[in-house]
Design an enzyme around this catalytic site. Sequence first.
Site, short mmCIF file in Angstrom:
data_model
loop_
_atom_site.label_atom_id
_atom_site.label_comp_id
_atom_site.label_asym_id
_atom_site.label_seq_id
_atom_site.Cartn_x
_atom_site.Cartn_y
_atom_site.Cartn_z
N SER A 159 -25.33 31.18 -4.97
CA SER A 159 -25.52 32.63 -4.83
C SER A 159 -26.24 33.15 -6.07
CB SER A 159 -24.17 33.33 -4.69
OG SER A 159 -24.30 34.73 -4.84
N SER A 160 -26.98 34.22 -5.89
CA SER A 160 -27.70 34.81 -7.03
C SER A 160 -26.76 35.42 -8.05
CB SER A 160 -28.68 35.87 -6.53
OG SER A 160 -27.99 36.91 -5.86
N CYS A 161 -25.48 35.62 -7.69
CA CYS A 161 -24.54 36.22 -8.64
C CYS A 161 -24.17 35.26 -9.77
CB CYS A 161 -23.29 36.70 -7.92
SG CYS A 161 -22.24 35.37 -7.30
N TYR A 163 -16.04 34.66 -7.99
CA TYR A 163 -16.91 34.00 -7.01
C TYR A 163 -18.08 33.31 -7.73
CZ TYR A 163 -20.14 33.50 -3.05
OH TYR A 163 -21.01 33.00 -2.11
N LYS A 185 -19.22 29.29 -7.85
CA LYS A 185 -20.55 28.80 -7.47
C LYS A 185 -21.23 28.05 -8.62
CE LYS A 185 -20.80 29.92 -3.17
NZ LYS A 185 -20.93 28.85 -2.15
N HIS A 216 -21.12 42.71 3.26
CA HIS A 216 -22.15 42.97 2.27
C HIS A 216 -22.89 44.26 2.63
CE1 HIS A 216 -21.70 38.57 1.29
NE2 HIS A 216 -21.79 39.10 0.08
#
Length: 329
Positions: A111-113, A140, A144, A187
């Site tokens: 994920s980009s987070c 989260y 990841k 989302h």
Amino acid sequence: MKSAPQKIYVAGHRGMVGSAIVRQLLARKHDPSNIVLRTHQELDLTDQAAVRHFMQTEKPDQVYLAAALVGGIHANNTYPADFIYQNLMIQANVIDAAFREGVRRLLFLGSSCIYPKLAEQPMREEALLTGPLEPTNEPYAIAKIAGIKLCESYNRQYGESHGVDYRSVMPTNLYGPGDNYHPDNSHVVPGLIRRFHEAKLQRSPAVTVWGTGKPRREFLHVDDMAAACLHVMDLDPGTWRDQVKPMQSHLNVGYGDDVSIAELAQLVARVVGYSGRLSFDSTKPDGTPRKLMSSARLEALGWKARITLETGLVSAYQDFLNRSQNRHD
């Protein structure tokens, strides 16, 4: 000519990304009988013994690890323990069991987070672990990041001796068919689609959107993401090593442009057909000010997004309508 793998396991095939990967595999003429799928009821990926037994029995040649517990800001804030624990367990169990059963090629979806809250824009792969994360989804994100490092570590320890080649892709914000339209735990795109649709039906004069509307986000249609996954999985090892730096196993997958949340809300309202007033609740968290990913490395490997945001939103809204109709039948 390289032959197709005998067996491909798609973990999380009922999710938005997993189902899109299955669609892509079928579109590319993969034999359905060689695509291995298990529902959560059939296989709990947080159960190590069950996952090992599954891998021993099925012995897939490739694994797409798209299974994850996902959600928006509200869900991440409300269930932080669930988000870090379940995702850590899923990743550790699947990756290790795959290695134990001789799976040489695995693709992990992150994920980009994973990138720092204030990372330089557009975010490049090298930004990983260079600063503090966005607090609202830190559990989260840490899970990841651990998934990326698992892939890196298995590659480092077993790449030469066992031919292990585990890769990771970091998608930007995804949307499209198969999304979660829950009123609280979705989302931003599916959440807005549902709210504007309901407002249209109820003839509400206004809709309030969380936050100031100023943060900028990049959105990628899930079918583009699935196509990128197959593209990355099919890259030969030499090409992969040349493009991805040593000791690094992940690539960004983005659309290449971003919009403000206010612009997104206006576009979703137009696609849905809602003509009321939009307002923004600045007491609600905005999250990261901007998230735009650099996909230059992946583009150099021959892949680029094709589905425009407006075209993608039309398909996402149609998916919402279809699923709403099915629930009412």
